[in-house]
Design a protein around this motif. Structure first.
Motif, PDB file in Angstrom:
ATOM      1  N   GLU A 246       0.810  -1.223   0.000  1.00 30.18           N
ATOM      2  CA  GLU A 246       0.000   0.000   0.000  1.00 30.18           C
ATOM      3  C   GLU A 246       0.846   1.277   0.000  1.00 30.18           C
ATOM      4  OE1 GLU A 246      -3.246  -0.265   2.861  1.00 30.18           O
ATOM      5  OE2 GLU A 246      -4.275  -1.563   1.420  1.00 30.18           O
ATOM      6  N   THR A 247       2.157   1.132  -0.182  1.00 36.03           N
ATOM      7  CA  THR A 247       3.004   2.292  -0.436  1.00 36.03           C
ATOM      8  C   THR A 247       2.716   2.796  -1.844  1.00 36.03           C
ATOM      9  OG1 THR A 247       4.769   1.542   1.026  1.00 36.03           O
ATOM     10  CG2 THR A 247       5.398   3.052  -0.730  1.00 36.03           C
ATOM     11  N   VAL A 248       2.678   4.117  -2.004  1.00 34.92           N
ATOM     12  CA  VAL A 248       2.496   4.707  -3.329  1.00 34.92           C
ATOM     13  C   VAL A 248       3.605   5.731  -3.555  1.00 34.92           C
ATOM     14  CG1 VAL A 248       0.006   4.324  -3.325  1.00 34.92           C
ATOM     15  CG2 VAL A 248       0.896   6.504  -2.482  1.00 34.92           C
ATOM     16  N   PHE A 249       4.043   5.841  -4.804  1.00 32.68           N
ATOM     17  CA  PHE A 249       5.160   6.731  -5.149  1.00 32.68           C
ATOM     18  C   PHE A 249       4.738   7.622  -6.302  1.00 32.68           C
ATOM     19  CE2 PHE A 249       9.437   7.382  -7.253  1.00 32.68           C
ATOM     20  CZ  PHE A 249       9.909   8.285  -6.302  1.00 32.68           C
ATOM     21  N   ASN A 250       4.701   8.922  -6.036  1.00 28.73           N
ATOM     22  CA  ASN A 250       4.278   9.899  -7.039  1.00 28.73           C
ATOM     23  C   ASN A 250       5.485  10.309  -7.882  1.00 28.73           C
ATOM     24  OD1 ASN A 250       3.351  12.107  -8.496  1.00 28.73           O
ATOM     25  ND2 ASN A 250       2.196  12.974  -6.799  1.00 28.73           N
ATOM     26  N   ILE A 251       5.550   9.802  -9.103  1.00 30.21           N
ATOM     27  CA  ILE A 251       6.679  10.100  -9.976  1.00 30.21           C
ATOM     28  C   ILE A 251       6.779  11.598 -10.243  1.00 30.21           C
ATOM     29  CG2 ILE A 251       7.659   9.784 -12.287  1.00 30.21           C
ATOM     30  CD1 ILE A 251       7.952   7.307 -10.628  1.00 30.21           C
ATOM     31  N   ARG A 252       5.655  12.227 -10.570  1.00 35.46           N
ATOM     32  CA  ARG A 252       5.695  13.638 -10.939  1.00 35.46           C
ATOM     33  C   ARG A 252       6.153  14.516  -9.783  1.00 35.46           C
ATOM     34  NH1 ARG A 252       1.502  16.637 -14.999  1.00 35.46           N
ATOM     35  NH2 ARG A 252       2.968  18.268 -15.616  1.00 35.46           N
ATOM     36  N   ALA A 253       5.750  14.188  -8.581  1.00 34.07           N
ATOM     37  CA  ALA A 253       6.153  14.974  -7.412  1.00 34.07           C
ATOM     38  C   ALA A 253       7.636  14.813  -7.103  1.00 34.07           C
ATOM     39  CB  ALA A 253       5.323  14.577  -6.197  1.00 34.07           C
ATOM     40  N   ASN A 254       8.287  13.852  -7.738  1.00 35.23           N
ATOM     41  CA  ASN A 254       9.704  13.607  -7.506  1.00 35.23           C
ATOM     42  C   ASN A 254      10.555  13.883  -8.747  1.00 35.23           C
ATOM     43  OD1 ASN A 254      10.140  12.336  -4.646  1.00 35.23           O
ATOM     44  ND2 ASN A 254       8.230  11.465  -5.416  1.00 35.23           N
ATOM     45  N   GLU A 255      10.034  14.672  -9.658  1.00 37.96           N
ATOM     46  CA  GLU A 255      10.821  15.056 -10.833  1.00 37.96           C
ATOM     47  C   GLU A 255      12.100  15.768 -10.390  1.00 37.96           C
ATOM     48  OE1 GLU A 255       8.069  15.804 -14.641  1.00 37.96           O
ATOM     49  OE2 GLU A 255       7.783  17.292 -13.073  1.00 37.96           O
ATOM     50  N   GLY A 256      13.187  15.497 -11.088  1.00 35.41           N
ATOM     51  CA  GLY A 256      14.466  16.114 -10.753  1.00 35.41           C
ATOM     52  C   GLY A 256      15.312  15.293  -9.812  1.00 35.41           C
ATOM     53  N   LEU A 257      14.811  14.132  -9.382  1.00 35.91           N
ATOM     54  CA  LEU A 257      15.593  13.230  -8.538  1.00 35.91           C
ATOM     55  C   LEU A 257      16.210  12.149  -9.417  1.00 35.91           C
ATOM     56  CD1 LEU A 257      13.890  14.661  -6.367  1.00 35.91           C
ATOM     57  CD2 LEU A 257      13.665  12.452  -5.210  1.00 35.91           C
ATOM     58  N   VAL A 258      17.495  11.932  -9.242  1.00 35.48           N
ATOM     59  CA  VAL A 258      18.181  10.829  -9.920  1.00 35.48           C
ATOM     60  C   VAL A 258      18.022   9.577  -9.058  1.00 35.48           C
ATOM     61  CG1 VAL A 258      20.370   9.942 -10.808  1.00 35.48           C
ATOM     62  CG2 VAL A 258      19.809  12.377 -11.049  1.00 35.48           C
ATOM     63  N   VAL A 259      17.566   8.498  -9.670  1.00 34.91           N
ATOM     64  CA  VAL A 259      17.359   7.259  -8.923  1.00 34.91           C
ATOM     65  C   VAL A 259      17.961   6.070  -9.660  1.00 34.91           C
ATOM     66  CG1 VAL A 259      15.210   8.081  -7.874  1.00 34.91           C
ATOM     67  CG2 VAL A 259      15.120   6.816 -10.045  1.00 34.91           C
ATOM     68  N   ASN A 260      18.268   5.057  -8.902  1.00 37.77           N
ATOM     69  CA  ASN A 260      18.533   3.728  -9.452  1.00 37.77           C
ATOM     70  C   ASN A 260      17.254   2.921  -9.309  1.00 37.77           C
ATOM     71  OD1 ASN A 260      21.308   4.022 -10.107  1.00 37.77           O
ATOM     72  ND2 ASN A 260      21.892   3.639  -7.970  1.00 37.77           N
ATOM     73  N   ILE A 261      16.929   2.161 -10.325  1.00 37.36           N
ATOM     74  CA  ILE A 261      15.793   1.242 -10.250  1.00 37.36           C
ATOM     75  C   ILE A 261      16.294  -0.163 -10.542  1.00 37.36           C
ATOM     76  CG2 ILE A 261      13.579   0.567 -11.272  1.00 37.36           C
ATOM     77  CD1 ILE A 261      12.955   3.473 -11.723  1.00 37.36           C
ATOM     78  N   PHE A 262      16.111  -1.049  -9.575  1.00 35.21           N
ATOM     79  CA  PHE A 262      16.508  -2.437  -9.711  1.00 35.21           C
ATOM     80  C   PHE A 262      15.246  -3.283  -9.883  1.00 35.21           C
ATOM     81  CE2 PHE A 262      19.382  -0.248  -6.800  1.00 35.21           C
ATOM     82  CZ  PHE A 262      20.613  -0.454  -7.383  1.00 35.21           C
ATOM     83  N   ILE A 263      15.246  -4.143 -10.865  1.00 28.43           N
ATOM     84  CA  ILE A 263      14.114  -5.047 -11.108  1.00 28.43           C
ATOM     85  C   ILE A 263      14.554  -6.467 -10.751  1.00 28.43           C
ATOM     86  CG2 ILE A 263      12.463  -5.908 -12.806  1.00 28.43           C
ATOM     87  CD1 ILE A 263      13.095  -3.302 -14.400  1.00 28.43           C
ATOM     88  N   ASN A 264      13.870  -7.025  -9.763  1.00 27.44           N
ATOM     89  CA  ASN A 264      14.252  -8.357  -9.273  1.00 27.44           C
ATOM     90  C   ASN A 264      13.550  -9.456 -10.058  1.00 27.44           C
ATOM     91  OD1 ASN A 264      15.697  -6.936  -7.325  1.00 27.44           O
ATOM     92  ND2 ASN A 264      13.937  -6.900  -5.924  1.00 27.44           N
TER      93      ASN A 264
END
Length: 264
Positions: A246-264
């Motif tokens: 039930e965690t949600v992550f707003n991509i648009r609200a986090n624009e400008g952040l550099v992230v790593n995304i790992f797909i398991n």
């Protein structure tokens, strides 16, 4: 698989269901294909969408200085009634403002958590509705510039909402509305300057989102604070990723952040 890039709002395609793409400089992810997969998001640094520097993001993907300097963050973006390009009057960059403001705009009704009124460029239909997580929407006025759309929206705000309750939208706690009836009921409140642009006859657009499971009590992820999060992706709605816990992550609200995304 590991991907790294600066977050910008997900690109979309209007299919049933909506198709979502996370675009990085040298790669992209079809987010629909990641449903039911475990994903790890890791905060790396900031990268202002204007200057590209590693400076804390203030708003809309810009650091504080850029937010108050760049034309893309002018007050007329959020308050279209403040548009002045039709008067040949500059806010920050008249050439850019003419390009954006002096094109067809739509005033619409969208039902995401409730019926709301909004404004978008005609070229952004139905993208704007998708970004808001609306399951149904209808155009009510098509005008030649942003100013006319803005004063129309401002007038209609007295009779219909203009905000989305993000928790209600994500819970899918919604009711279908007859937007044609809403459109006809609001016609009388359209300002005289825009009255001739009322759309007399059209039907609502319905949208389907790729969601396996809606959260009952959505909790927003602050990736800057948490630094890293892992969870199973079970849905995408609006610009939100929805996870099994039930965690949600707003991509648009986090624009400008550099992230790593790992797909398991």
């Amino acid at each position: 698989m590991t991907y790294q890039g600066v977050l910008t709002k997900m690109e979309t395609e209007f299919f049933s269901p909506i198709q979502y793409y996370l675009i990085f400089k040298n790669d992209f992810l079809n987010m629909n294909q990641l449903l039911n997969k475990n994903i790890t998001i890791q905060f790396v640094k900031y990268q202002c969408l204007n200057c590209g520097l590693d400076k804390p993001i203030f708003r809309q993907g810009f650091d504080k200085q850029c937010f108050y300097d760049v034309a893309k963050a002018g007050d007329w973006i959020m308050r279209p009634e403040l548009s002045t390009a039709h008067l040949d009057k500059e806010d920050r960059d008249l050439e850019y403002e003419k390009k954006v403001q002096l094109q067809p705009h739509i005033v619409y009704l969208a039902n995401s958590s409730n019926v709301k009124v909004g404004v978008t460029r005609k070229s952004q239909v139905p993208t704007r509705w998708i970004d808001q997580g609306a399951h149904e929407a209808i155009e009510i006025v098509e005008v030649p510039n942003r100013y006319l759309a803005g004063i129309t929206e401002l007038a209609l705000k007295d009779y219909v909402g203009d905000k989305t309750n993000w928790r209600k939208m994500l819970k899918n706690d919604i009711e279908d509305e007859n937007l044609v009836e809403w459109r006809d009921r609001l016609k009388q409140y359209i300002p005289d300057e825009a009255a001739a642009y009322f759309i007399e006859s059209n039907t609502e657009t319905n949208l389907e989102f790729p969601v396996i499971k809606y959260p009952e009590k959505p909790k927003s992820l602050n990736i800057k604070k948490e630094q890293q999060y892992s969870g199973k992706l079970v849905g995408i709605k609006g610009q939100y990723l929805i996870f099994e816990d039930e965690t949600v992550f707003n991509i648009r609200a986090n624009e400008g952040l550099v992230v790593n995304i790992f797909i398991n």
